[in-house]
Design a protein around this motif. Structure first.
Motif, PDB file in Angstrom:
ATOM      1  N   VAL A 100       0.845  -1.212   0.000  1.00  0.00           N
ATOM      2  CA  VAL A 100       0.000   0.000   0.000  1.00  0.00           C
ATOM      3  C   VAL A 100       0.875   1.254   0.000  1.00  0.00           C
ATOM      4  O   VAL A 100       0.615   2.206  -0.741  1.00  0.00           O
ATOM      5  CB  VAL A 100      -0.968  -0.001   1.202  1.00  0.00           C
ATOM      6  N   LEU A 101       1.913   1.256   0.806  1.00  0.00           N
ATOM      7  CA  LEU A 101       2.807   2.417   0.868  1.00  0.00           C
ATOM      8  C   LEU A 101       3.471   2.700  -0.475  1.00  0.00           C
ATOM      9  O   LEU A 101       3.772   3.850  -0.793  1.00  0.00           O
ATOM     10  CB  LEU A 101       3.874   2.219   1.947  1.00  0.00           C
ATOM     11  N   GLU A 102       3.684   1.662  -1.267  1.00  0.00           N
ATOM     12  CA  GLU A 102       4.306   1.830  -2.578  1.00  0.00           C
ATOM     13  C   GLU A 102       3.329   2.351  -3.625  1.00  0.00           C
ATOM     14  O   GLU A 102       3.649   3.252  -4.387  1.00  0.00           O
ATOM     15  CB  GLU A 102       4.910   0.504  -3.061  1.00  0.00           C
ATOM     16  N   TRP A 103       2.131   1.773  -3.733  1.00  0.00           N
ATOM     17  CA  TRP A 103       1.247   2.125  -4.844  1.00  0.00           C
ATOM     18  C   TRP A 103       0.231   3.207  -4.524  1.00  0.00           C
ATOM     19  O   TRP A 103      -0.263   3.877  -5.431  1.00  0.00           O
ATOM     20  CB  TRP A 103       0.567   0.902  -5.450  1.00  0.00           C
ATOM     21  N   LEU A 104      -0.099   3.417  -3.261  1.00  0.00           N
ATOM     22  CA  LEU A 104      -1.144   4.401  -2.935  1.00  0.00           C
ATOM     23  C   LEU A 104      -0.767   5.836  -3.315  1.00  0.00           C
ATOM     24  O   LEU A 104      -1.580   6.540  -3.928  1.00  0.00           O
ATOM     25  CB  LEU A 104      -1.531   4.305  -1.463  1.00  0.00           C
ATOM     26  N   PRO A 105       0.430   6.334  -2.996  1.00  0.00           N
ATOM     27  CA  PRO A 105       0.741   7.724  -3.371  1.00  0.00           C
ATOM     28  C   PRO A 105       0.609   7.983  -4.878  1.00  0.00           C
ATOM     29  O   PRO A 105       0.050   9.005  -5.290  1.00  0.00           O
ATOM     30  CB  PRO A 105       2.187   7.917  -2.901  1.00  0.00           C
ATOM     31  N   ALA A 106       1.086   7.053  -5.683  1.00  0.00           N
ATOM     32  CA  ALA A 106       0.993   7.235  -7.136  1.00  0.00           C
ATOM     33  C   ALA A 106      -0.469   7.213  -7.599  1.00  0.00           C
ATOM     34  O   ALA A 106      -0.859   7.989  -8.480  1.00  0.00           O
ATOM     35  CB  ALA A 106       1.785   6.149  -7.856  1.00  0.00           C
ATOM     36  N   ALA A 107      -1.282   6.361  -7.004  1.00  0.00           N
ATOM     37  CA  ALA A 107      -2.694   6.284  -7.382  1.00  0.00           C
ATOM     38  C   ALA A 107      -3.434   7.558  -6.995  1.00  0.00           C
ATOM     39  O   ALA A 107      -4.267   8.069  -7.757  1.00  0.00           O
ATOM     40  CB  ALA A 107      -3.343   5.061  -6.733  1.00  0.00           C
ATOM     41  N   LEU A 108      -3.139   8.101  -5.817  1.00  0.00           N
ATOM     42  CA  LEU A 108      -3.776   9.348  -5.390  1.00  0.00           C
ATOM     43  C   LEU A 108      -3.353  10.504  -6.293  1.00  0.00           C
ATOM     44  O   LEU A 108      -4.183  11.321  -6.712  1.00  0.00           O
ATOM     45  CB  LEU A 108      -3.440   9.649  -3.927  1.00  0.00           C
ATOM     46  N   ASP A 109      -2.068  10.573  -6.602  1.00  0.00           N
ATOM     47  CA  ASP A 109      -1.579  11.614  -7.518  1.00  0.00           C
ATOM     48  C   ASP A 109      -2.244  11.501  -8.883  1.00  0.00           C
ATOM     49  O   ASP A 109      -2.666  12.508  -9.457  1.00  0.00           O
ATOM     50  CB  ASP A 109      -0.064  11.518  -7.700  1.00  0.00           C
ATOM     51  N   ALA A 110      -2.331  10.298  -9.417  1.00  0.00           N
ATOM     52  CA  ALA A 110      -2.881  10.107 -10.762  1.00  0.00           C
ATOM     53  C   ALA A 110      -4.313  10.621 -10.848  1.00  0.00           C
ATOM     54  O   ALA A 110      -4.668  11.335 -11.795  1.00  0.00           O
ATOM     55  CB  ALA A 110      -2.814   8.634 -11.159  1.00  0.00           C
ATOM     56  N   GLN A 111      -5.145  10.269  -9.882  1.00  0.00           N
ATOM     57  CA  GLN A 111      -6.539  10.711  -9.907  1.00  0.00           C
ATOM     58  C   GLN A 111      -6.630  12.223  -9.773  1.00  0.00           C
ATOM     59  O   GLN A 111      -7.351  12.889 -10.526  1.00  0.00           O
ATOM     60  CB  GLN A 111      -7.340  10.030  -8.784  1.00  0.00           C
ATOM     61  N   LEU A 112      -5.900  12.801  -8.832  1.00  0.00           N
ATOM     62  CA  LEU A 112      -5.983  14.250  -8.612  1.00  0.00           C
ATOM     63  C   LEU A 112      -5.414  15.024  -9.799  1.00  0.00           C
ATOM     64  O   LEU A 112      -5.983  16.042 -10.203  1.00  0.00           O
ATOM     65  CB  LEU A 112      -5.268  14.631  -7.313  1.00  0.00           C
ATOM     66  N   LEU A 113      -4.316  14.561 -10.373  1.00  0.00           N
ATOM     67  CA  LEU A 113      -3.752  15.239 -11.548  1.00  0.00           C
ATOM     68  C   LEU A 113      -4.715  15.177 -12.732  1.00  0.00           C
ATOM     69  O   LEU A 113      -4.940  16.179 -13.411  1.00  0.00           O
ATOM     70  CB  LEU A 113      -2.406  14.624 -11.934  1.00  0.00           C
ATOM     71  N   ARG A 114      -5.289  14.017 -12.951  1.00  0.00           N
ATOM     72  CA  ARG A 114      -6.221  13.840 -14.066  1.00  0.00           C
ATOM     73  C   ARG A 114      -7.468  14.710 -13.899  1.00  0.00           C
ATOM     74  O   ARG A 114      -7.887  15.401 -14.821  1.00  0.00           O
ATOM     75  CB  ARG A 114      -6.622  12.363 -14.165  1.00  0.00           C
TER      76      ARG A 114
END
Length: 131
Positions: free
Chosen positions: A24-38
């Motif tokens: 979770v620590l590895e993939w969650l930050p990137a997933a949160l960034d992706a949604q907010l950036l998009r």
């Protein structure tokens, strides 16, 4: 070598729990960034700044306080505030209570951007973490 259970290799349920959390620590930050950036043209870090300001009295906080909230260096926070400032979502102001301090102040456009971004972010958090 001691038989201290606090330093023994992880195994069983402990290893499974740690592996899950590390994933979770590895993939969650990137997933949160992706949604907010998009959806909102914000990184998760920038969203956190808008969130903190929207929640603050008068929509303003000292930069040092914001950096502490974000577990960030003042330098990193300052660069993020500069990006938000260039979009008209935050402005800097001298702290009237302490002229040595600078405030980050949420603008009306920043409050609007935060309100626009919040539902999608909440949905992503629910889908990826809470559900």
């Amino acid at each position: 070598m001691t038989n201290d259970p606090r330093t023994a290799p992880l195994s069983g349920d402990d290893l499974a729990a740690w592996s899950s959390l590390a994933t979770v620590l590895e993939w969650l930050p990137a997933a949160l960034d992706a949604q907010l950036l998009r959806d909102s043209e914000l990184t998760h870090f920038e969203y956190g700044i808008l969130f903190a300001l929207a929640d603050a009295p008068d929509g303003a906080l000292r930069l040092r306080t914001l950096a502490d909230y974000a577990n960030s260096t003042l330098s990193r926070l300052s660069r993020a505030v500069s990006r938000l400032e260039s979009r008209g979502w935050v402005q800097r102001a001298e702290d009237p209570d302490d002229g040595r301090s600078t405030l980050a102040v949420l603008t009306a456009a920043g409050r609007e951007r935060y309100a626009q971004a919040a539902p999608g972010h909440a949905g992503t958090v629910r889908r990826l973490v809470l559900d």
